[in-house]
Enzyme design. Structure first.
Site, PDB file in Angstrom:
ATOM      1  N   THR B  13      34.663  50.563  32.192  1.00  0.00           N
ATOM      2  CA  THR B  13      35.107  49.932  33.437  1.00  0.00           C
ATOM      3  C   THR B  13      36.592  49.593  33.399  1.00  0.00           C
ATOM      4  O   THR B  13      37.361  49.986  34.276  1.00  0.00           O
ATOM      5  CB  THR B  13      34.315  48.618  33.657  1.00  0.00           C
ATOM      6  OG1 THR B  13      32.928  48.930  33.528  1.00  0.00           O
ATOM      7  CG2 THR B  13      34.580  48.051  35.023  1.00  0.00           C
ATOM      8  N   GLY B 134      40.582  36.998  32.058  1.00  0.00           N
ATOM      9  CA  GLY B 134      40.854  38.236  32.800  1.00  0.00           C
ATOM     10  C   GLY B 134      42.150  38.309  33.563  1.00  0.00           C
ATOM     11  O   GLY B 134      43.211  38.551  32.994  1.00  0.00           O
ATOM     12  N   ILE B 136      43.939  36.005  35.084  1.00  0.00           N
ATOM     13  CA  ILE B 136      44.833  34.839  35.138  1.00  0.00           C
ATOM     14  C   ILE B 136      45.892  34.952  34.045  1.00  0.00           C
ATOM     15  O   ILE B 136      45.543  35.058  32.874  1.00  0.00           O
ATOM     16  CB  ILE B 136      44.051  33.523  34.921  1.00  0.00           C
ATOM     17  CG1 ILE B 136      42.817  33.459  35.821  1.00  0.00           C
ATOM     18  CG2 ILE B 136      44.945  32.318  35.130  1.00  0.00           C
ATOM     19  CD1 ILE B 136      41.907  32.269  35.522  1.00  0.00           C
ATOM     20  N   LYS B 205      37.682  32.577  23.338  1.00  0.00           N
ATOM     21  CA  LYS B 205      38.845  32.385  24.203  1.00  0.00           C
ATOM     22  C   LYS B 205      39.534  31.058  23.896  1.00  0.00           C
ATOM     23  O   LYS B 205      40.763  30.971  23.894  1.00  0.00           O
ATOM     24  CB  LYS B 205      38.412  32.469  25.664  1.00  0.00           C
ATOM     25  CG  LYS B 205      37.957  33.890  26.026  1.00  0.00           C
ATOM     26  CD  LYS B 205      37.109  33.916  27.276  1.00  0.00           C
ATOM     27  CE  LYS B 205      36.668  35.339  27.609  1.00  0.00           C
ATOM     28  NZ  LYS B 205      35.638  35.350  28.677  1.00  0.00           N
TER      29      LYS B 205
END
Lengths: 430, 430
Positions: B13, B134, B136, B205
């Site tokens: 993707t 993602g 940001i 993260k």
């Protein structure tokens, strides 16, 4: 070279913050840049003035050229404000190869193009993160974070004073006058608040944002500007009933390479990310074709938030000096600027009218709207305090700005229409 | 050199999104970097697979080393995922002087330190904006926007799947199971959702964010991790009654240079900026000593948002190549890492117990709490569905984590306490 000298021009609130941050965070600055950053000269209005912080008196001068021509000064931090005189100083600094960091939105909105060109010509950096939305690193986000995207929409709550007032009006039913007085008492608003409530301050910031986001050289006078002076508690309540909030919003949109930029009190859905930005906080909502919806939220002003943006720019300046790439990172506007006409600007609109309460009036009004191709999404009729009058609230579907203006012009003075109470752009994501 | 060749490793993707953006936005990329950016090689699992976009078949290879050793490839974009094998590839790329852009949080959370060191040693850039939240641009904000500030707190909603589920549970009274099934049907959650709902994805993260925000080398196993599997609709309702929402939140705090990082379902005030971050959206709240409160909001995943972050990193890589400063912009962690013990981690806590409904029980419980220096802000007693039982909700004042754990341990099995239904950290700005 392992020491960088700053010429600090201005020692008001923000200048004091810059001084504090540079002194207080020296260790971190050295760790991050490999250089010592020191204040070499400070321009003040009055050397004798008592200050809240301890400063070496020898650094102070009242003569700008003592700072600008000091051969030891590598970077000018301009926090004195003003436009014409300040432009001269900044040009003088750049022409002598001094890098510049400024928080001056007025200067950048009006003379940004010229100053950035001069900087590039002399191999100097000129950064101005603090000029828009104080502590929010929004300019970096636009220039670097979204460099590969196509931004199609930016909406900004970029004036804290007006947002504070609208928050007070919305949440505490305060009148415009009382909210303004409170903002003045708290030091958020000037004695003459026109630049804040009239939208000019926000327009300057939107001009800077559109230049960077759309890669065009936007002029301040191309930003349509309507103030919040006429927003009433009634409007706010009607908006709430319909699921909207009223904010003084800068709207910059790009469709098919055609651009519109405005500042106006507009209605947005209460579920929109900007709707919950309250008080003096600022936020910029950015929509990019690839990234979709994003929002950047934070303090729009204040000593330390603004100083933080300035000193962060300073860190970049110093890193670039060390790497020998000063003035080489900027991308000048490269797109042709095509502004939308009023026929090409589309939005929903909220209209509030007082009309005669008799049969046939609504039909007459809707017929006129249809004649200008304004179709209706929602109509609410409410009793009015005056006998034989009714209040009519109309939310239109997407209509062109020119159609709405024609409609309003025709409504003004039309039989059975008593008053046009207000109209607002309704900004949705359609 | 005026053409940069990319080796794209992975064509799922996100890889497809990167391909689309580079092809579709070529003009802008040239304008911004002065270089053409082309795809030179693409690593795929199966060359014969039908694809949604038209790709020159000659670019495709199933052999990673064909990409890694291609002398024409300047930059590797790693979007294949995986940790151990991928680490080998990235090291191989850096050792050959190829710059790397990756979206791989698993890789960066576990091997980031080693990879960044290798990059610096070989004068290569290694960027990973897409690995956290993602679309940001939060890593740039931390590294550049707040470079002069001291960040004391970061709170992140950095896992879209769990936030989607909690939103469904909070707003539509869906059960955990039903919300999970929906997330799976929509493709947000894997068949085995443990990494999302268990907090590991968010922990990776937070480990990356704390490393950059606090300037320490944070290890993944130093992030305390508690999943959302036990969050019930009852807890959510009790929280709402008290003015809180429950979110799976990464919390990273620094006080007096001592650090704590955790991921857990926690309660935050419904007026907190993070409280209105719903659905699959991500947001990172950052508190800096100078800047105060800021928040960065946007899509946490998806083909084009993630691709946008990658290609924006690519633009920086290409600019650096052109300026000849590759691999020279990074600041390695420079602070000594001191982790807080459980005695030093303070928060409010929400406890929900089922107890015998008889006199003296509340006194007994409050006495035990006092013995561990846990003081009470609020107690609510409610009837329980079982006869002679009551439900007790306690919100404590700031208490140490170790005290709460001792209290819970003592409560477990204590006479008159039937069940400890749940407990949550309550994160306020006190």
């Amino acid at each position: 070279m392992n020491k960088v000298k700053i010429g600090l021009m201005g020692m008001g609130t923000v200048g004091t913050g810059v001084y504090r941050l540079i002194e207080g965070h020296q260790d971190d600055l050295v760790k991050q840049t490999g250089m010592e950053i020191g204040i070499g000269r400070i321009l003040v209005q009055n050397r004798e003035k008592k200050r809240t912080i301890d400063i070496d008196q020898d650094l102070l001068t009242e003569d700008p050229y003592t700072v600008l021509q000091d051969p030891d000064v590598d970077v000018i931090v301009e926090v004195m404000g003003g436009v014409d005189q300040t432009r001269e100083y900044v040009l003088a600094a750049l022409e002598q190869g001094k890098h510049v960091v400024t928080a001056n939105k007025d200067l950048m909105a009006v003379h940004g193009g010229e100053l950035l060109e001069t900087a590039a010509k002399h191999g100097c950096d000129l950064f101005y993160e603090a000029s828009v939305a104080g502590g929010i690193p929004i300019l970096r986000a636009l220039v670097e974070g979204f460099s590969s995207d196509r931004i199609t929409k930016m909406m900004g709550i970029v004036n804290g004073t007006s947002n504070y007032m609208l928050t007070k009006m919305s949440q505490e039913d305060e009148s415009y006058e009382s909210a303004l007085k409170e903002a003045q008492d708290l030091g958020y608003a000037e004695a003459n608040p026109i630049s804040d409530v009239g939208g000019l301050d926000a327009a300057r910031k939107m001009s800077i944002l559109s230049t960077l986001g759309f890669h065009v050289g936007m002029n301040l006078d191309e930003v349509e500007c309507k103030g919040m002076e006429d927003v009433t508690l009634n409007d706010i309540k009607y908006a709430q009933d319909l699921g909207y909030v009223i904010k003084l919003i800068g709207i910059a949109k790009q469709d098919d390479e055609r651009i519109e930029v405005s500042v106006e009190p507009a209605m947005i859905k209460d579920s929109h990310p900007l709707a919950s930005v309250n008080g003096v906080f600022n936020a910029v909502y950015v929509y990019g074709e690839a990234v979709g919806e994003t929002m950047f939220y934070g303090p729009g002003a204040g000593e330390l938030p603004t100083a933080n943006a300035i000193v962060s720019d300073l860190v970049t300046v110093v890193k670039n000096m060390k790497l020998g790439v000063s003035g080489r990172g900027m991308v000048a506007p490269y797109r042709e600027k095509k502004l939308k006409t009023d026929d090409e600007i589309f939005a929903k609109y909220f209209l509030r009218l007082v009309v005669d309460d008799q049969s046939g009036v609504l039909a007459q009004i809707t017929k006129r709207l249809a004649a200008y191709e304004v179709s209706i999404e929602q109509v609410i009729q409410k009793p009015h305090e005056l006998e034989h009058k009714a209040e009519l609230i109309i939310v239109t579907h997407q209509s062109s700005k020119s159609s709405i203006h024609k409609v309003l012009k025709e409504f003004d003075g039309l039989e059975h229409i008593d008053t046009i109470k207000s109209y607002y752009r309704v900004e949705t994501n359609e």
